[in-house]
Scaffold this active site. Structure first.
Site, PDB file in Angstrom:
ATOM      1  CG  HIS A 174       7.561  -4.413   7.537  1.00 32.60           C
ATOM      2  ND1 HIS A 174       8.139  -3.351   6.891  1.00 32.60           N
ATOM      3  CD2 HIS A 174       6.246  -4.365   7.214  1.00 32.60           C
ATOM      4  CE1 HIS A 174       7.224  -2.696   6.199  1.00 32.60           C
ATOM      5  NE2 HIS A 174       6.047  -3.309   6.382  1.00 32.60           N
ATOM      6  N   PRO A 203      -8.294  22.857   9.690  1.00 39.24           N
ATOM      7  CG  PRO A 203      -7.881  23.532  11.872  1.00 39.24           C
ATOM      8  CD  PRO A 203      -7.654  23.925  10.461  1.00 39.24           C
ATOM      9  NE  ARG A 244      -6.743   2.876   2.221  1.00 36.98           N
ATOM     10  CZ  ARG A 244      -6.440   3.512   1.093  1.00 36.98           C
ATOM     11  NH1 ARG A 244      -7.379   3.787   0.219  1.00 36.98           N
ATOM     12  NH2 ARG A 244      -5.204   3.833   0.814  1.00 36.98           N
ATOM     13  CB  VAL A 295      -0.997  -0.010   1.189  1.00 35.60           C
ATOM     14  CG1 VAL A 295      -0.279   0.118   2.526  1.00 35.60           C
ATOM     15  CG2 VAL A 295      -2.032   1.104   1.053  1.00 35.60           C
TER      16      VAL A 295
HETATM   17  C1  8YV Z   1       4.740  -4.768   2.775  1.00 34.80           C
HETATM   18  C2  8YV Z   1       3.818  -2.714   3.648  1.00 34.80           C
HETATM   19  O1  8YV Z   1       4.353  -4.364   1.529  1.00 34.80           O
HETATM   20  O2  8YV Z   1       2.097  -2.619   2.053  1.00 34.80           O
HETATM   21  C3  8YV Z   1       2.970  -2.010   2.643  1.00 34.80           C
HETATM   22  O3  8YV Z   1       3.189  -0.799   2.443  1.00 34.80           O
HETATM   23  O4  8YV Z   1       4.565  -2.118   4.333  1.00 34.80           O
HETATM   24  C4  8YV Z   1       3.772  -4.211   3.773  1.00 34.80           C
HETATM   25  O5  8YV Z   1       2.511  -4.715   3.616  1.00 34.80           O
HETATM   26  C5  8YV Z   1       4.790  -6.246   2.823  1.00 34.80           C
HETATM   27  O6  8YV Z   1       5.736  -6.572   3.755  1.00 34.80           O
HETATM   28  C6  8YV Z   1       5.081  -6.865   1.496  1.00 34.80           C
HETATM   29  O7  8YV Z   1       6.261  -6.310   0.936  1.00 34.80           O
END
Ligand code: 8YV
Length: 353
Positions: free
Chosen positions: A314, A199, A172, A81
């Site tokens: 992560h 604001p 989101r 994302v």
């Molecule tokens: C990574 C994320 O993409 O979507 C994003 O921005 O930080 C994670 O979902 C995931 O580790 C796959 O590379």
């Protein structure tokens, strides 16, 4: 010469998703063959003449890559994302479309944000490692041993106690996180986003209704957010604009009992300042799914050494369902872009650059 369009894919997307690409006879599919992060050299070698590329956060999309690709490139599809690894202005200039994977990962990342808040507040790191070390039999029980601040008051509502969740960024994932906190009895939510936008009280009253039964959702400045929150969720995009949004000044203003959760990008939090804040007790604990300089985070890292700092590698989007959703979305975005059709999720580059 074959009349097929070359597409380069920097990860094997697995047996459920690869067929979406393999079955398309109009494609000449080139896939990074190893089970590790794609080498830059390999990508640069294979990108010339490609019509599309599917890649990850670790694959920078910059002038070097776009120059190598040449004018044939129509689409970049990132399986994330986040898109701070992509030079948006350059893509817009060269009429290259960008696909990304919002929505499908919202629940997984909101889940892990809540999980980290509770793991951090309730001493998950110190206590689980005590058990692993074999120290449980030696631990002396006392009424306040292993205690942490309570991030709920749903079953014993108090006339006086309030519970405030703060959000740096209120998109989101932040909103899905707040939704999960409502049954825990959070009474207030604060958010700071887009420091440059004005604001809008009407937006706040709409949010307050939306997040019933919370008493109020308010947009505030960073200082107020730091001062009033019992837990701060960092959920803003990465990149230069948000670099070290959580710095020494912010951490010093937070409550001593507060918890900081970062499930966005490591760059938003100044690691040295956070380590100092934990060491010196400016805040209670931290839960991090992302750390500056990841994945080069080793046992001697000051945050890894902190007993009240839970560090995950992560894994926010790492559920089978979500990764399948992301891979499918990324594959569809690639196909849509190469064939000049609609994508499942395309970033509007004009609105961003
Ligand atoms: C990574 C994320 O993409 O979507 C994003 O921005 O930080 C994670 O979902 C995931 O580790 C796959 O590379």
């Amino acid at each position: 010469a074959s009349g097929r369009t070359k597409v380069v894919v920097t990860r094997d997307l697995g047996p459920d998703v690869m067929p979406l690409l393999q079955e398309r006879s109009e494609l000449d599919l080139v896939v990074w063959p190893e089970n590790r992060a794609c080498d830059r050299g390999w990508l640069l070698e294979h990108i010339p003449g490609a019509g599309g590329v599917l890649l990850m956060l670790s694959d920078k999309v910059n002038e070097e890559l776009l120059d190598k690709a040449g004018p044939s490139l129509k689409v970049v599809s990132t399986m994330s994302v986040g898109y701070e690894h992509v030079d948006l202005a350059l893509l817009a200039k060269r009429n290259v479309r960008l696909g990304y994977t919002p929505d499908v990962l919202t629940d997984a990342v909101a889940d892990i944000s809540v999980m980290l808040a509770f793991m951090a507040s309730r001493n998950a790191k110190g206590t689980t490692s005590l058990v692993s070390r074999g120290d449980w039999p030696n631990a002396t029980w006392s009424p306040f041993a292993f205690c942490g601040p309570q991030l709920s008051l749903a079953s014993s509502p108090s006339q006086t106690r309030t519970l405030t969740a703060g959000f740096l960024g209120f998109g989101r994932i932040a909103q899905a996180t707040l939704r999960r906190l409502l049954p825990f009895g959070f009474t207030h939510a604060l958010y700071s986003s887009n420091p440059s936008s004005t604001p809008s009280p009407s937006q706040d009253s709409a949010y307050t209704k939306d997040f019933h039964p919370i008493q109020s959702v308010r947009r505030v400045d960073y200082d107020t957010l730091a001062k009033e929150s019992d837990v701060v969720f960092v959920l803003a995009p990465g990149g230069e604009k948000t670099y070290h949004l959580v710095n020494e000044g912010f951490l010093r203003k937070m409550k001593k009992t507060a918890v900081l959760v970062n499930t966005a990008r490591g760059t938003l939090v100044d690691s040295d300042a956070l380590a100092k804040a934990l060491r010196e007790g400016w805040i209670w604990a931290a839960g991090l799914d992302v750390v500056e300089g990841e994945p080069n985070v080793t046992p001697d890292h000051p945050l890894v050494k902190e007993p009240r700092c839970v560090v995950l590698p992560h894994i926010g989007s790492a559920t089978f369902e979500t990764r399948l959703g992301m891979a499918t979305c990324a594959a569809r975005n690639l196909l849509g872009g190469v064939l000049g059709e609609g994508m499942q999720a395309e970033l509007d580059l004009k609105g961003r650059t």
